[in-house]
Design a protein around this motif. Structure first.
Motif, PDB file in Angstrom:
ATOM      1  N   GLU A 157     -15.149 -15.365  10.183  1.00 40.94           N
ATOM      2  CA  GLU A 157     -16.185 -14.285  10.097  1.00 40.94           C
ATOM      3  C   GLU A 157     -16.080 -13.818   8.705  1.00 40.94           C
ATOM      4  OE1 GLU A 157     -15.652 -11.527  13.313  1.00 40.94           O
ATOM      5  OE2 GLU A 157     -15.148 -12.895  14.569  1.00 40.94           O
ATOM      6  N   ASP A 158     -15.021 -13.766   7.744  1.00 48.54           N
ATOM      7  CA  ASP A 158     -15.159 -13.266   6.525  1.00 48.54           C
ATOM      8  C   ASP A 158     -15.793 -14.341   5.542  1.00 48.54           C
ATOM      9  OD1 ASP A 158     -13.179 -15.397   6.191  1.00 48.54           O
ATOM     10  OD2 ASP A 158     -11.432 -14.210   5.897  1.00 48.54           O
ATOM     11  N   GLY A 159     -16.303 -15.514   5.871  1.00 46.95           N
ATOM     12  CA  GLY A 159     -16.944 -16.451   5.098  1.00 46.95           C
ATOM     13  C   GLY A 159     -16.278 -17.562   4.639  1.00 46.95           C
ATOM     14  N   THR A 160     -14.954 -17.425   4.938  1.00 46.93           N
ATOM     15  CA  THR A 160     -14.098 -18.508   4.445  1.00 46.93           C
ATOM     16  C   THR A 160     -14.080 -19.800   5.182  1.00 46.93           C
ATOM     17  OG1 THR A 160     -12.307 -16.930   4.100  1.00 46.93           O
ATOM     18  CG2 THR A 160     -11.533 -19.124   4.113  1.00 46.93           C
ATOM     19  N   VAL A 161     -14.353 -20.909   4.597  1.00 47.05           N
ATOM     20  CA  VAL A 161     -14.585 -22.339   5.061  1.00 47.05           C
ATOM     21  C   VAL A 161     -13.241 -22.942   5.066  1.00 47.05           C
ATOM     22  CG1 VAL A 161     -15.829 -24.209   4.948  1.00 47.05           C
ATOM     23  CG2 VAL A 161     -17.135 -22.119   4.402  1.00 47.05           C
ATOM     24  N   SER A 162     -13.091 -23.667   6.287  1.00 52.88           N
ATOM     25  CA  SER A 162     -11.847 -24.485   6.322  1.00 52.88           C
ATOM     26  C   SER A 162     -12.173 -25.577   6.937  1.00 52.88           C
ATOM     27  CB  SER A 162     -10.587 -23.550   6.826  1.00 52.88           C
ATOM     28  OG  SER A 162     -10.886 -23.198   8.173  1.00 52.88           O
ATOM     29  N   ARG A 163     -11.131 -26.545   6.906  1.00 52.92           N
ATOM     30  CA  ARG A 163     -11.247 -27.946   7.717  1.00 52.92           C
ATOM     31  C   ARG A 163     -10.191 -27.991   8.368  1.00 52.92           C
ATOM     32  NH1 ARG A 163     -15.119 -32.302   8.899  1.00 52.92           N
ATOM     33  NH2 ARG A 163     -13.709 -34.306   8.895  1.00 52.92           N
ATOM     34  N   ARG A 164     -10.270 -28.336   9.695  1.00 48.30           N
ATOM     35  CA  ARG A 164      -9.231 -28.437  10.752  1.00 48.30           C
ATOM     36  C   ARG A 164      -9.113 -29.473  11.565  1.00 48.30           C
ATOM     37  NH1 ARG A 164      -7.598 -23.063  11.828  1.00 48.30           N
ATOM     38  NH2 ARG A 164      -8.479 -21.628  10.410  1.00 48.30           N
ATOM     39  N   THR A 165      -7.850 -30.057  11.919  1.00 48.94           N
ATOM     40  CA  THR A 165      -7.816 -31.118  13.026  1.00 48.94           C
ATOM     41  C   THR A 165      -7.044 -30.221  14.144  1.00 48.94           C
ATOM     42  OG1 THR A 165      -7.605 -32.750  11.288  1.00 48.94           O
ATOM     43  CG2 THR A 165      -6.401 -33.277  13.589  1.00 48.94           C
ATOM     44  N   VAL A 166      -7.699 -30.577  15.163  1.00 51.71           N
ATOM     45  CA  VAL A 166      -7.071 -29.818  16.311  1.00 51.71           C
ATOM     46  C   VAL A 166      -7.193 -30.484  17.600  1.00 51.71           C
ATOM     47  CG1 VAL A 166      -8.317 -27.629  15.434  1.00 51.71           C
ATOM     48  CG2 VAL A 166      -9.565 -29.122  17.112  1.00 51.71           C
TER      49      VAL A 166
END
Length: 221
Positions: A157-166
């Protein structure tokens, strides 16, 4: 009297089409006139066709009244997704109708103790791209059944983009937003992802098995 019961009683009184003063409604309900004003504002915000104003009185336009319905979680999810798609239609009248119907559904859910859904409406409107929700739902459901890991690109929501493996564990709707409960491999903790904030989702060839501390039943929000 609980608010939800009072709102229902107000609807019954308004259905005969008569013009009713707030003072008279307040006396019938055993509440203050100010409370009736707030109730009318809530009904209007929920899409109920209430007409009138403070001091002049209130009435309700003719509208189709459906009998009480009991929907499963999947049925309500399908309804919400359908509304999201219709809200993107070129027909402006249909867009308005879809949004009004969605507000009515939200009002019922809130009356049933799901007020927490409001917290999920603050950032991006899930109607902004219903296709994204459709794509993610069709990918994530099979991944949950197959216990297949998924790679996500997620914009917080703060605009931070991340790549996750879930490890995808559970899908549910909250208000008009769908959410994925998962175990994040990188951060080694449970994470809750809004589907409307997922940029990309890719099912990986790697499978997972239930492990203590990483199962859905171990999740405590």
């Amino acid at each position: 009297m609980p608010r939800s019961d009072r709102l229902f009683d107000l609807l019954q009184l308004l259905q005969d089409g008569a013009l009713l003063r707030a003072e008279d409604l307040a006396a019938r309900m055993g509440v203050s006139t100010r409370t009736i004003y707030r109730d009318m504002d809530r009904l209007t915000a929920a899409g109920v066709p209430v007409k009138g104003s403070r001091g002049a009185g209130y009435t309700m336009e003719d509208a189709l009244t459906l009998p009480p319905l009991t929907l499963t979680a999947k049925e309500l999810e399908a309804l919400n997704l359908g509304l999201a798609i219709v809200a993107q239609a070129a027909d402006a009248e249909l867009q308005v109708a879809a949004d009004a119907l969605a507000n009515k559904v939200d009002a019922v859910l809130t009356a049933q103790g799901m007020a927490a859904a409001e917290a999920w409406k603050a950032a991006l409107n899930p109607f902004a791209d219903p296709t994204r929700n459709l794509t993610h739902l069709s990918l994530l459901r099979p991944a949950i059944r197959a216990r297949q890991k998924v790679a996500l690109t997620y914009t917080a929501e703060d605009g931070t983009v991340s790549r996750r493996t879930v490890r995808p564990l559970h899908l549910e709707y909250r208000g008009r937003v769908w959410a994925l409960t998962s175990w994040c491999e990188g951060r080694e903790r449970f994470e809750l992802f809004r589907l409307d904030l997922i940029e990309t989702a890719e099912a990986l060839p790697e499978l997972f098995v239930d492990e203590p501390g990483k199962r859905l039943k171990d999740y405590a929000p």
